[in-house]
Design a protein around this motif. Structure first.
Motif, PDB file in Angstrom:
ATOM      1  N   GLU A  82     -20.381 -32.579 -12.163  1.00  0.00           N
ATOM      2  CA  GLU A  82     -19.272 -32.374 -13.109  1.00  0.00           C
ATOM      3  C   GLU A  82     -18.019 -31.909 -12.374  1.00  0.00           C
ATOM      4  O   GLU A  82     -16.909 -32.340 -12.683  1.00  0.00           O
ATOM      5  N   LEU A  85     -16.560 -34.939 -10.355  1.00  0.00           N
ATOM      6  CA  LEU A  85     -16.098 -36.107 -11.117  1.00  0.00           C
ATOM      7  C   LEU A  85     -14.577 -36.272 -11.158  1.00  0.00           C
ATOM      8  O   LEU A  85     -14.082 -37.385 -10.932  1.00  0.00           O
ATOM      9  N   ARG A  93     -16.771 -43.714  -9.136  1.00  0.00           N
ATOM     10  CA  ARG A  93     -16.827 -43.011 -10.417  1.00  0.00           C
ATOM     11  C   ARG A  93     -18.049 -43.422 -11.253  1.00  0.00           C
ATOM     12  O   ARG A  93     -18.752 -42.567 -11.775  1.00  0.00           O
ATOM     13  N   ALA A  94     -18.302 -44.697 -11.393  1.00  0.00           N
ATOM     14  CA  ALA A  94     -19.422 -45.159 -12.230  1.00  0.00           C
ATOM     15  C   ALA A  94     -20.753 -44.646 -11.693  1.00  0.00           C
ATOM     16  O   ALA A  94     -21.608 -44.186 -12.457  1.00  0.00           O
ATOM     17  N   THR A  96     -21.228 -41.946  -9.842  1.00  0.00           N
ATOM     18  CA  THR A  96     -21.275 -40.497 -10.061  1.00  0.00           C
ATOM     19  C   THR A  96     -21.578 -40.191 -11.526  1.00  0.00           C
ATOM     20  O   THR A  96     -22.349 -39.277 -11.826  1.00  0.00           O
ATOM     21  N   GLU A  97     -21.005 -40.946 -12.433  1.00  0.00           N
ATOM     22  CA  GLU A  97     -21.283 -40.746 -13.857  1.00  0.00           C
ATOM     23  C   GLU A  97     -22.753 -41.035 -14.174  1.00  0.00           C
ATOM     24  O   GLU A  97     -23.364 -40.324 -14.976  1.00  0.00           O
ATOM     25  N   ARG A  98     -23.326 -42.063 -13.554  1.00  0.00           N
ATOM     26  CA  ARG A  98     -24.756 -42.358 -13.747  1.00  0.00           C
ATOM     27  C   ARG A  98     -25.626 -41.223 -13.211  1.00  0.00           C
ATOM     28  O   ARG A  98     -26.586 -40.803 -13.856  1.00  0.00           O
ATOM     29  N   LEU A 100     -24.763 -38.140 -12.866  1.00  0.00           N
ATOM     30  CA  LEU A 100     -24.571 -36.996 -13.761  1.00  0.00           C
ATOM     31  C   LEU A 100     -25.423 -37.151 -15.011  1.00  0.00           C
ATOM     32  O   LEU A 100     -26.093 -36.204 -15.442  1.00  0.00           O
ATOM     33  N   ALA A 101     -25.434 -38.320 -15.613  1.00  0.00           N
ATOM     34  CA  ALA A 101     -26.252 -38.568 -16.804  1.00  0.00           C
ATOM     35  C   ALA A 101     -27.730 -38.346 -16.494  1.00  0.00           C
ATOM     36  O   ALA A 101     -28.458 -37.744 -17.293  1.00  0.00           O
ATOM     37  N   ARG A 104     -28.352 -34.561 -16.096  1.00  0.00           N
ATOM     38  CA  ARG A 104     -28.343 -33.912 -17.414  1.00  0.00           C
ATOM     39  C   ARG A 104     -29.637 -34.190 -18.185  1.00  0.00           C
ATOM     40  O   ARG A 104     -30.072 -33.377 -18.987  1.00  0.00           O
TER      41      ARG A 104
END
Length: 131
Positions: A82, A85, A93-94, A96-98, A100-101, A104
């Protein structure tokens, strides 16, 4: 023959990634000692020249590593991602977002896993001793 130096990490004192870096720095270089403040710098320091013997003759004894594994688990991994990001390159970015998901959701590699991998990749076999 050179004596092997042992650096001890008290896993019960690891409360997060920043604290791990502090503890490792102090184990190698004494109070207030530096041995990286992020994953890339930590990996670089393991390569030598930052307090460990030049010939690589050292061991890392990570005591109570299971406590560290919890402190450096998915929650801490998500916190780190987070924080990264907003600064991550658009091309990453994509991914890192994956990641992160996944963190979580309690899945995927944790910071503990990453640290163990860095240590085992950057040091001689048998250097890391998880206790």
């Amino acid at each position: 023959m050179t004596a092997t130096v042992t650096y001890v990490i008290e896993g019960s004192e690891v409360t997060g990634l920043a604290r791990f870096f502090e503890l490792f720095g102090e184990a190698v270089n004494g109070p207030g000692g530096y041995f990286g403040r992020n994953l890339d710098a930590f990996a670089d320091c393991l390569g030598g020249g930052f307090g460990t013997p030049d010939d690589g003759s050292f061991t890392i004894e990570w005591r109570d590593h299971a406590l560290s594994a919890r402190a450096l688990g998915h929650e801490e991994t998500a916190r780190r991602l987070e924080a990264l990001l907003p600064r991550v390159h658009p091309a990453n970015r994509a991914r890192t977002e994956r990641e992160l998901a996944e963190a979580r959701a309690g899945r995927g590699p944790t910071l503990f896993d990453v640290l163990v991998e860095i240590i085992t990749d950057r040091t001689a076999p048998g250097t890391l001793r998880l206790r």
